[in-house]
Design a protein around this motif. Structure first.
Motif, PDB file in Angstrom:
ATOM      1  N   ILE A 134     -11.159  -4.805   7.865  1.00 40.92           N
ATOM      2  CA  ILE A 134     -11.957  -6.302   7.088  1.00 40.92           C
ATOM      3  C   ILE A 134     -11.743  -5.718   5.719  1.00 40.92           C
ATOM      4  N   GLU A 135     -11.801  -4.569   5.245  1.00 40.09           N
ATOM      5  CA  GLU A 135     -11.674  -4.224   3.759  1.00 40.09           C
ATOM      6  C   GLU A 135     -10.270  -5.103   3.446  1.00 40.09           C
ATOM      7  N   ILE A 136      -9.007  -4.777   3.959  1.00 40.74           N
ATOM      8  CA  ILE A 136      -7.698  -5.058   3.809  1.00 40.74           C
ATOM      9  C   ILE A 136      -7.873  -6.590   3.678  1.00 40.74           C
TER      10      ILE A 136
ATOM     11  N   PHE B 206       0.601 -10.907   6.199  1.00 44.46           N
ATOM     12  CA  PHE B 206       0.174 -10.716   7.649  1.00 44.46           C
ATOM     13  C   PHE B 206      -0.239  -9.438   7.529  1.00 44.46           C
ATOM     14  N   ILE B 207      -1.405  -9.218   8.503  1.00 40.46           N
ATOM     15  CA  ILE B 207      -1.740  -7.644   8.587  1.00 40.46           C
ATOM     16  C   ILE B 207      -1.286  -7.457  10.043  1.00 40.46           C
ATOM     17  N   VAL B 208      -0.460  -6.424  10.303  1.00 43.73           N
ATOM     18  CA  VAL B 208      -0.044  -6.223  11.789  1.00 43.73           C
ATOM     19  C   VAL B 208      -0.684  -4.912  12.495  1.00 43.73           C
ATOM     20  N   ALA B 209      -1.258  -5.223  13.673  1.00 47.88           N
ATOM     21  CA  ALA B 209      -1.787  -4.243  14.242  1.00 47.88           C
ATOM     22  C   ALA B 209      -1.226  -3.654  15.502  1.00 47.88           C
TER      23      ALA B 209
ATOM     24  N   LYS C 103       7.865 -12.610   2.979  1.00 47.91           N
ATOM     25  CA  LYS C 103       6.560 -12.665   3.444  1.00 47.91           C
ATOM     26  C   LYS C 103       6.218 -11.161   3.271  1.00 47.91           C
ATOM     27  N   THR C 104       4.790 -10.787   3.049  1.00 48.86           N
ATOM     28  CA  THR C 104       4.092  -9.525   2.749  1.00 48.86           C
ATOM     29  C   THR C 104       3.695  -9.149   4.228  1.00 48.86           C
ATOM     30  N   LEU C 105       4.156  -7.833   4.549  1.00 49.02           N
ATOM     31  CA  LEU C 105       3.447  -7.299   5.884  1.00 49.02           C
ATOM     32  C   LEU C 105       2.940  -6.071   5.390  1.00 49.02           C
ATOM     33  N   ILE C 106       1.603  -6.080   5.966  1.00 50.35           N
ATOM     34  CA  ILE C 106       0.745  -4.925   5.696  1.00 50.35           C
ATOM     35  C   ILE C 106       0.347  -4.392   7.362  1.00 50.35           C
ATOM     36  N   PRO C 107       0.757  -2.906   7.403  1.00 47.81           N
ATOM     37  CA  PRO C 107       0.394  -2.440   8.666  1.00 47.81           C
ATOM     38  C   PRO C 107      -1.145  -2.193   8.631  1.00 47.81           C
ATOM     39  N   ALA C 108      -1.591  -2.494   9.786  1.00 51.89           N
ATOM     40  CA  ALA C 108      -3.261  -2.495  10.050  1.00 51.89           C
ATOM     41  C   ALA C 108      -3.651  -0.742   9.881  1.00 51.89           C
ATOM     42  N   PRO C 109      -4.551  -0.701   9.345  1.00 50.33           N
ATOM     43  CA  PRO C 109      -4.909   1.059   8.856  1.00 50.33           C
ATOM     44  C   PRO C 109      -5.681   1.363  10.055  1.00 50.33           C
TER      45      PRO C 109
END
Length: 310
Positions: free
Chosen positions: A184-186, A230-233, A249-255
Motif C-alpha cells: 500500500i505504501e509503494i 507496475f508493481i509485481v507480486a 515501463k517501470t517494474l517494481i517488485p512487490a515488497p
C-alpha cells in the motif's frame, strides 16, 4: 569457475550431447540467459513433451524435472541441484494425502502441478495456475472436487468458478511473504501503477491487485496494458526477461515482510541452481531424475488430461 568458461563449456556440451536447457522464469539471470527456453510450469511441461533432445537439463525445482521425466521416459533428465525442492510439494506428503483422499471418497482430485509424482498418481487431473480455472470448469457442476496442495490458489478458484472445493492446507512460502502494508505504501507513492499478482498469493494481496494470473499471464498483461508502472507480486526472477521486453515501463517488485537484500520475494529453492551446477550436471549427466515405470504411467494420466484440455 570463470563465467565465460562456464558459458562456453555449457554451449559446447549442449551441442555435443544434443541437450536442451529448460529454465523457469524464477531462475538466476545467468541461467535464463543461456537457456534454450524460459517459461512457467505449463509452458515448460509442453516444451518437455515436444523436445527432440536426448538430454533435458531442467533448471527449475525437483517436481518440474520429475514432470519432464514423466513425459519423456526415454530421455535422460538431469537437474543442477537435487535439493532444489518446493514448499508446496514438500507440504503434501503422499501418505497423509492418501488418508485425506479416503475421507472424501466421492470427490475427484485436481492437483496443482507443484506436487510430487506420488501425489499426481493419486489425482484425476493436474493443473497449473495458467489453466486451473479452465480445468475446474471442465468438470461437471455436480461433481465434488478435492483441490491440492495450494490453499490460496484453491480459494481464488472457488471465487472464480463459483465452485466449492475441499482444500488441502498448503502454501508457497514465496507468495505468502508479501506485505500488504508495504505494498500500500509503494502504491500510494505510485498511484498510477497497476498491481499484478500470482494467485498463490494470500487473499489480501489478491484483493489489492488489478490483475491476477500465472507467471506467463502476468508477463502478457504487463506487455499489453498501457500503464507505465507496475508493481509485481510474484517471484522476482520474472523481472529479468520482462525488463528486456518492456524497457520503457517501470517494474517494481512487490515488497515482502522480510527485510532482505532485494526487498522482494525470492524462491530460495529456485536460486539453489547456479551456472556452475548447471555445467557440472551437463558434464557428468547427473543428478539424473529416475522414476519407476509404474509410478510414471499413473502420474502421466492426469498430466495428459491437462495437456489435452489446454
Amino acid at each position: 569457475m570463470n563465467k565465460n568458461f562456464l558459458v562456453q563449456e555449457i554451449l559446447r556440451l549442449k551441442k555435443e550431447k544434443n541437450a536442451v536447457i529448460l529454465a523457469h522464469y524464477y531462475q538466476d539471470e545467468d541461467i535464463q540467459e543461456i537457456a534454450d527456453f524460459i517459461g512457467d510450469s505449463l509452458e515448460l511441461a509442453k516444451k518437455a513433451q515436444n523436445t527432440n533432445a536426448d538430454i533435458i537439463v531442467f533448471a527449475g525445482v525437483h517436481f518440474m524435472a520429475e514432470t519432464a521425466k514423466i513425459l519423456n521416459p526415454n530421455k535422460k533428465v538431469v537437474l543442477p541441484d537435487w535439493n532444489a525442492g518446493c514448499s508446496l510439494a514438500d507440504g503434501c506428503p503422499p501418505e497423509d494425502f492418501r488418508l485425506f483422499k479416503e475421507q472424501h471418497p466421492d470427490h475427484i482430485v485436481v492437483t496443482y502441478i507443484n506436487c510430487s509424482a506420488q501425489i499426481k498418481a493419486m489425482s484425476d487431473l493436474v493443473c497449473t495456475s495458467a489453466n486451473a480455472k479452465k480445468i475446474i470448469e471442465s468438470i461437471p457442476a455436480e461433481q465434488k472436487i478435492i483441490f491440492a496442495p495450494d490453499e490460496n490458489l484453491g480459494k481464488y478458484l472457488e471465487k472464480e468458478t463459483k465452485r466449492e472445493l475441499v482444500l488441502w492446507k498448503g502454501s508457497c512460502v514465496v507468495h505468502e511473504a508479501f506485505s500488504l502494508d508495504k505494498l500500500i505504501e509503494i502504491y500510494s507513492n505510485n498511484p498510477t501503477a497497476k498491481i499484478a499478482a500470482h494467485p498463490e498469493s494470500e487473499d489480501h494481496i489478491l484483493k489489492a491487485a488489478h490483475y491476477i494470473g500465472s507467471t506467463s499471464g502476468i508477463i502478457n498483461f504487463i506487455k499489453t496494458d498501457p500503464a507505465a508502472v507496475f508493481i509485481v507480486a510474484t517471484e522476482a526472477g520474472i523481472l529479468h526477461e520482462l525488463t528486456k521486453a518492456v524497457p520503457d515501463k517501470t517494474l517494481i517488485p512487490a515488497p515482502t515482510t522480510e527485510d532482505n537484500s532485494c526487498a522482494c520475494s525470492e524462491c530460495a529453492y529456485m536460486k539453489m541452481n547456479t551456472l556452475e551446477k548447471l555445467y557440472l550436471c551437463l558434464k557428468n549427466e547427473r543428478p539424473e531424475m529416475l522414476i519407476t515405470e509404474e509410478l510414471r504411467t499413473e502420474a502421466l494420466k492426469p498430466i495428459r488430461r491437462m495437456l489435452e484440455l489446454s
